[in-house]
Design an enzyme around this catalytic site. Sequence first.
Site, mmCIF file in Angstrom:
data_model
loop_
_atom_site.group_PDB
_atom_site.id
_atom_site.type_symbol
_atom_site.label_atom_id
_atom_site.label_comp_id
_atom_site.label_asym_id
_atom_site.label_seq_id
_atom_site.Cartn_x
_atom_site.Cartn_y
_atom_site.Cartn_z
ATOM 1 N N TYR A 98 1.046 -1.344 -0.039
ATOM 2 C CA TYR A 98 -0.045 -0.176 -0.164
ATOM 3 C C TYR A 98 0.923 1.539 0.403
ATOM 4 O O TYR A 98 1.215 1.942 -0.557
ATOM 5 C CB TYR A 98 -0.854 -0.270 0.861
ATOM 6 C CG TYR A 98 -1.978 -0.987 1.186
ATOM 7 C CD1 TYR A 98 -2.412 -2.113 0.403
ATOM 8 C CD2 TYR A 98 -2.094 -1.538 2.709
ATOM 9 C CE1 TYR A 98 -3.127 -3.061 0.919
ATOM 10 C CE2 TYR A 98 -3.053 -2.872 2.870
ATOM 11 C CZ TYR A 98 -3.207 -2.806 1.146
ATOM 12 O OH TYR A 98 -4.290 -3.976 1.949
ATOM 13 N N GLY A 305 -11.696 -6.532 -1.533
ATOM 14 C CA GLY A 305 -11.928 -6.273 0.424
ATOM 15 C C GLY A 305 -10.789 -5.186 0.145
ATOM 16 O O GLY A 305 -10.797 -4.536 -0.888
ATOM 17 N N GLU A 306 -10.691 -4.296 1.762
ATOM 18 C CA GLU A 306 -9.383 -3.732 1.351
ATOM 19 C C GLU A 306 -10.230 -2.303 1.062
ATOM 20 O O GLU A 306 -9.946 -0.880 0.233
ATOM 21 C CB GLU A 306 -8.449 -3.791 -0.115
ATOM 22 C CG GLU A 306 -7.219 -4.999 0.407
ATOM 23 C CD GLU A 306 -6.826 -5.305 -0.496
ATOM 24 O OE1 GLU A 306 -5.809 -4.449 -0.772
ATOM 25 O OE2 GLU A 306 -5.957 -6.710 -1.001
ATOM 26 N N GLY A 307 -11.745 -2.202 0.527
ATOM 27 C CA GLY A 307 -12.321 -0.507 0.714
ATOM 28 C C GLY A 307 -12.691 -0.809 -1.105
ATOM 29 O O GLY A 307 -13.487 0.271 -1.000
#
Length: 338
Positions: A98, A305-307
Amino acid sequence: MKAPFTSLAGFRAVFDALPQPDAAALEAATARNGQLTKPKGALGRLEGLAIWYAGWVGDGRPALERPQVAIFAGNHGIAARGVSAFPPEVTVQMVANYRAGGAAVNQLCKVAGASMTVTELDLDRPTLDFTQGPAMTEDELVAALAAGWEAVEDEADLLVVGEMGIGNTTAAAAIAAALFGGSAGEWTGRGSGVEGAALEGKTLVVAQGLERHAEALSDPVEVLRRLGGRELAAMAGAIARARVGRIPVILDGFICSAAAAVLHAIRPGALDHAVAGHVSAEGAHPAVLARLGKEPILELGMRLGEGTGAIVAINILRSAVACLSGMATFAEAGVAEG
């Protein structure tokens, strides 16, 4: 904003007097929507989304300019039970990804024009295996809730929360089962891709956790403490902070929705400031959304996931807001009304 609580009792007290949408802004946005140069209802669900957004930001002709994506990372003791297709060290490695800009969430944030923050939650200290005892102490849960609360930027006008944590679909399944009832098998899915004997083992872990903590599962905060994880708690804290600040939220997938469900269980209506960005391919997500009364904006077969699914929905909401605020009315355009 510094978290206004230092105990679980203090966190519960946040829900005693939650802000509501601005009635004047809702009225103004509804009136304006009815005067725009289009047939009534022609923009479909975009119209309702724009009015919802206007009410929460308190502006009948709003703009969406400062979306924030807040990612939270935590490690789970249950990961040692083989519930994921990936080892626990992947959490740390993905946080580095990230920060280097190499993940899907980074690319989607760029497209959505969203800022992105990453909060690491004691990655060197996994939660306890919840089949052996509560995943977190009260102090650990308070700290995670506060970390989520304080990660929300005061100037944000939209919030998406995301997560990274090997084993967290197992925790989410346990939370959903505890809050909504049903068997472990109804709520436990493939997550990172487990199947066959590994999926059976994952389901057994959820069942053992539910049995271990059965006497405490009537309290949603205890459900989160006993069966959750730091990143799920941080997401719950961030969503609660957004409500207090009247910041609209787009929910992501199964894990995010399970964390949000804790707030709904504390007080029905606590998620009125949130919409579901998408329905994920994780099997139990539609059931969670149904329990929360949320209709997803998108259905794209995503399960990262992860937004990520919620971030894709940002530009849908931005389009809705742009039409409400930027279109001419019949009077402004000199167009005869039908």
